[in-house]
Scaffold this motif. Sequence first.
Motif, mmCIF file in Angstrom:
data_model
loop_
_atom_site.group_PDB
_atom_site.id
_atom_site.type_symbol
_atom_site.label_atom_id
_atom_site.label_comp_id
_atom_site.label_asym_id
_atom_site.label_seq_id
_atom_site.Cartn_x
_atom_site.Cartn_y
_atom_site.Cartn_z
ATOM 1 N N LYS A 233 14.926 2.810 13.838
ATOM 2 C CA LYS A 233 14.383 1.603 14.474
ATOM 3 C C LYS A 233 15.512 0.659 14.855
ATOM 4 N N ALA A 235 16.199 -3.631 16.577
ATOM 5 C CA ALA A 235 15.659 -4.917 17.022
ATOM 6 C C ALA A 235 16.800 -5.737 17.586
ATOM 7 N N HIS A 257 9.903 -6.147 13.026
ATOM 8 C CA HIS A 257 10.005 -4.687 13.074
ATOM 9 C C HIS A 257 10.020 -4.037 11.699
#
Length: 353
Positions: A233, A235, A257
């Motif tokens: 992931k 951000a 997130h």
Amino acid sequence: MAAAIGVRYDYTSADLRQFARRSDDADQVRRLLAVALILDGGSRSEAAKVAGVTLQIVRDWVLRFNEGGPDGLATRKAPGRAAILNDEQRARLAAIVEAGPIPASHGVVRWRLADLTQWIWDEFALSVTRHTLGRELRAMGYRKLSARPRHRGQKGDDIADFKKGFAARLAQIRWRLPRGTPIELWWQDEARIGQQTKLTRRWAKRGTRPSAPKDQRRSSAWLFGAICPAEGKAAAIVMPRCNSETMSKHLEEIAFHVAPGAHAVLLLDQAGWHGSVELVVPPNITLMPLPPRCPELNPVENVWQFMRDNWLSNRIFKSYDDIVDHCCFAWNKLVEQPWRIMSLGLRQWAHGF
């Protein structure tokens, strides 16, 4: 004339032809068939004519066959020239390559072949060409790789001490959280993206020196980026400046997130806006500062290098808005490749694999 040398009789001509069918060595096949002809009763002259060689060469083949059997007729690699460096000298060369140059003493921050050839002359009074030294280094397992950034003021034991105590610090954070709370490891950093971009490698004819446009204007933006390598992931936000307010906004983006019910441990450097009293830290994030002057501990540095090399270098940005658009495009391309985030960001000492 001396009598012909006898041929060993523990192999038949059929055995040798069978070896020849299995061999991938064309020259060995030719030798095996020549010796097989002799075992069938043919003369040495006939064997030499069939193989296209002289009688002396057939004699040498018979000697090799008598000594080593079919394997003795395999093509041998030429021994080549004797090595210039001995084992002790190679060990000292490897040690100085690993240690790297001392800028104040050697005048460079990375070894070039020219520097190492001079060092070999100074140490061992041996003259080695750069080509020969490059081949020697490759044989020792060395390659020219992209260097990680290292601050000149970095203390020698900071990185090792941080890695050694990382598990204990993470356990302390986990102990303060409710039992069973999942932990996500995040890494954060900022990069300035502006009109004066970096020039990277480009395709060109060998022997030429390609050129690329270099913008002299100074408009820029700051890309705040964070990655969670274990989950693939990321951000980010793009802001016009770096301060506590913009860092607080980035922390909000990271918090969004983080998986529901999980807690993020965010590793980041000790920039002033990262430790400001005005910084607003969301409740699902705990900050863990990295040691000072240790950028190689932060995998986001590798993310910046990858993004610049592939999407942000060799560019002419028309305006600030154009910079923002390119930053958003590059980051979104990265987000679409979670495997890339894992490849760039996973660290054995942090993720325990």
